[in-house]
Write a protein that holds these residues in place. Structure first.
Motif, PDB file in Angstrom:
ATOM      1  N   ILE A 102      40.633 -31.767 -39.487  1.00  0.00           N
ATOM      2  CA  ILE A 102      40.644 -30.015 -39.298  1.00  0.00           C
ATOM      3  C   ILE A 102      40.984 -29.494 -38.188  1.00  0.00           C
ATOM      4  O   ILE A 102      41.647 -28.548 -38.182  1.00  0.00           O
ATOM      5  CB  ILE A 102      38.968 -29.917 -39.857  1.00  0.00           C
ATOM      6  CG1 ILE A 102      38.610 -30.093 -41.134  1.00  0.00           C
ATOM      7  CG2 ILE A 102      38.780 -28.278 -39.462  1.00  0.00           C
ATOM      8  CD1 ILE A 102      37.148 -30.143 -41.411  1.00  0.00           C
ATOM      9  N   ILE A 103      40.676 -30.211 -37.096  1.00  0.00           N
ATOM     10  CA  ILE A 103      41.297 -29.708 -35.774  1.00  0.00           C
ATOM     11  C   ILE A 103      42.655 -29.759 -35.772  1.00  0.00           C
ATOM     12  O   ILE A 103      43.270 -28.826 -35.346  1.00  0.00           O
ATOM     13  CB  ILE A 103      40.457 -30.633 -34.531  1.00  0.00           C
ATOM     14  CG1 ILE A 103      38.944 -30.238 -34.353  1.00  0.00           C
ATOM     15  CG2 ILE A 103      41.416 -30.172 -33.222  1.00  0.00           C
ATOM     16  CD1 ILE A 103      38.403 -31.276 -33.526  1.00  0.00           C
ATOM     17  N   GLN A 104      43.342 -30.984 -36.190  1.00  0.00           N
ATOM     18  CA  GLN A 104      44.577 -31.046 -36.217  1.00  0.00           C
ATOM     19  C   GLN A 104      45.277 -29.917 -37.090  1.00  0.00           C
ATOM     20  O   GLN A 104      46.208 -29.387 -36.673  1.00  0.00           O
ATOM     21  CB  GLN A 104      45.084 -32.361 -36.676  1.00  0.00           C
ATOM     22  CG  GLN A 104      46.635 -32.721 -36.690  1.00  0.00           C
ATOM     23  CD  GLN A 104      46.841 -34.300 -37.115  1.00  0.00           C
ATOM     24  OE1 GLN A 104      46.176 -34.731 -37.601  1.00  0.00           O
ATOM     25  NE2 GLN A 104      48.150 -34.595 -37.163  1.00  0.00           N
ATOM     26  N   MET A 105      44.737 -29.670 -38.310  1.00  0.00           N
ATOM     27  CA  MET A 105      45.284 -28.508 -39.038  1.00  0.00           C
ATOM     28  C   MET A 105      45.288 -27.405 -38.469  1.00  0.00           C
ATOM     29  O   MET A 105      46.171 -26.518 -38.506  1.00  0.00           O
ATOM     30  CB  MET A 105      44.477 -28.539 -40.326  1.00  0.00           C
ATOM     31  CG  MET A 105      45.259 -29.333 -41.422  1.00  0.00           C
ATOM     32  SD  MET A 105      44.449 -29.198 -43.077  1.00  0.00           S
ATOM     33  CE  MET A 105      43.008 -28.289 -42.918  1.00  0.00           C
ATOM     34  N   THR A 106      44.164 -27.016 -37.815  1.00  0.00           N
ATOM     35  CA  THR A 106      44.085 -25.609 -37.227  1.00  0.00           C
ATOM     36  C   THR A 106      45.066 -25.537 -35.952  1.00  0.00           C
ATOM     37  O   THR A 106      45.566 -24.484 -35.850  1.00  0.00           O
ATOM     38  CB  THR A 106      42.424 -25.475 -36.591  1.00  0.00           C
ATOM     39  OG1 THR A 106      41.581 -25.800 -37.516  1.00  0.00           O
ATOM     40  CG2 THR A 106      42.143 -24.199 -36.030  1.00  0.00           C
ATOM     41  N   TRP A 107      45.118 -26.536 -35.277  1.00  0.00           N
ATOM     42  CA  TRP A 107      45.946 -26.229 -34.072  1.00  0.00           C
ATOM     43  C   TRP A 107      47.552 -26.212 -34.455  1.00  0.00           C
ATOM     44  O   TRP A 107      48.233 -25.562 -33.919  1.00  0.00           O
ATOM     45  CB  TRP A 107      45.823 -27.623 -33.324  1.00  0.00           C
ATOM     46  CG  TRP A 107      44.529 -27.505 -32.322  1.00  0.00           C
ATOM     47  CD1 TRP A 107      43.569 -26.689 -32.398  1.00  0.00           C
ATOM     48  CD2 TRP A 107      44.259 -28.453 -31.247  1.00  0.00           C
ATOM     49  NE1 TRP A 107      42.692 -26.945 -31.208  1.00  0.00           N
ATOM     50  CE2 TRP A 107      43.083 -28.009 -30.641  1.00  0.00           C
ATOM     51  CE3 TRP A 107      45.224 -29.517 -30.482  1.00  0.00           C
ATOM     52  CZ2 TRP A 107      42.607 -28.610 -29.314  1.00  0.00           C
ATOM     53  CZ3 TRP A 107      44.162 -30.096 -29.610  1.00  0.00           C
ATOM     54  CH2 TRP A 107      43.065 -29.799 -29.075  1.00  0.00           C
ATOM     55  N   GLU A 108      47.674 -26.986 -35.434  1.00  0.00           N
ATOM     56  CA  GLU A 108      49.254 -27.093 -36.100  1.00  0.00           C
ATOM     57  C   GLU A 108      49.223 -25.737 -36.728  1.00  0.00           C
ATOM     58  O   GLU A 108      50.594 -25.051 -36.658  1.00  0.00           O
ATOM     59  CB  GLU A 108      49.600 -28.233 -37.075  1.00  0.00           C
ATOM     60  CG  GLU A 108      49.512 -29.414 -36.212  1.00  0.00           C
ATOM     61  CD  GLU A 108      49.689 -30.693 -37.217  1.00  0.00           C
ATOM     62  OE1 GLU A 108      49.764 -30.230 -38.531  1.00  0.00           O
ATOM     63  OE2 GLU A 108      50.019 -31.918 -36.865  1.00  0.00           O
ATOM     64  N   GLY A 109      48.564 -24.924 -37.500  1.00  0.00           N
ATOM     65  CA  GLY A 109      48.573 -23.749 -37.845  1.00  0.00           C
ATOM     66  C   GLY A 109      48.886 -22.504 -36.764  1.00  0.00           C
ATOM     67  O   GLY A 109      49.331 -21.703 -37.086  1.00  0.00           O
ATOM     68  N   SER A 110      48.134 -22.896 -35.772  1.00  0.00           N
ATOM     69  CA  SER A 110      48.127 -21.766 -34.685  1.00  0.00           C
ATOM     70  C   SER A 110      49.268 -22.035 -33.830  1.00  0.00           C
ATOM     71  O   SER A 110      49.695 -21.028 -32.855  1.00  0.00           O
ATOM     72  CB  SER A 110      46.742 -21.572 -34.015  1.00  0.00           C
ATOM     73  OG  SER A 110      46.744 -23.049 -33.194  1.00  0.00           O
ATOM     74  N   GLY A 111      50.186 -23.052 -33.942  1.00  0.00           N
ATOM     75  CA  GLY A 111      51.214 -23.096 -32.953  1.00  0.00           C
ATOM     76  C   GLY A 111      51.030 -24.133 -32.003  1.00  0.00           C
ATOM     77  O   GLY A 111      51.932 -24.215 -31.062  1.00  0.00           O
ATOM     78  N   VAL A 112      49.776 -24.780 -31.728  1.00  0.00           N
ATOM     79  CA  VAL A 112      49.223 -25.367 -30.518  1.00  0.00           C
ATOM     80  C   VAL A 112      49.926 -26.635 -30.258  1.00  0.00           C
ATOM     81  O   VAL A 112      50.706 -27.175 -29.514  1.00  0.00           O
ATOM     82  CB  VAL A 112      47.900 -25.608 -30.339  1.00  0.00           C
ATOM     83  CG1 VAL A 112      47.551 -26.299 -29.182  1.00  0.00           C
ATOM     84  CG2 VAL A 112      47.512 -23.923 -30.151  1.00  0.00           C
ATOM     85  N   GLY A 113      50.132 -27.353 -31.491  1.00  0.00           N
ATOM     86  CA  GLY A 113      50.458 -28.934 -31.664  1.00  0.00           C
ATOM     87  C   GLY A 113      51.829 -29.253 -32.186  1.00  0.00           C
ATOM     88  O   GLY A 113      52.449 -28.802 -33.143  1.00  0.00           O
TER      89      GLY A 113
END
Length: 73
Positions: free
Chosen positions: A62-73
């Motif tokens: 979930i954290i990975q999906m959230t970060w990738e969705g917001s452009g962090v990762g």
């Protein structure tokens, strides 16, 4: 068209693979606990540890999906 969704297919397949592995680990632990006649408190501890491992895996996803969705990762 399949090439467009290859990353999503790979991610879905990997997540399903890990879910299947967790299921088989759970079944193996259940069998060992049953055959070893482990007391109830010990069973609760074992299942708690297994659940926390699964929860950590889900939280990571979930954290990975959230970060990738917001452009962090």
């Amino acid at each position: 068209m399949l090439n467009q969704y290859m990353d999503q297919i790979e991610t879905l397949g990997l997540n399903l693979f890990f879910a299947l592995i967790f299921f088989f680990i759970g079944m193996a632990i259940h069998d060992v606990l049953k055959q070893g006649k482990v007391p109830k408190f010990g069973r609760y501890i074992v299942w708690l540890v297994l659940f926390l491992g699964c929860a950590g895996f889900v939280a990571k996803g979930i954290i990975q999906m959230t970060w990738e969705g917001s452009g962090v990762g």
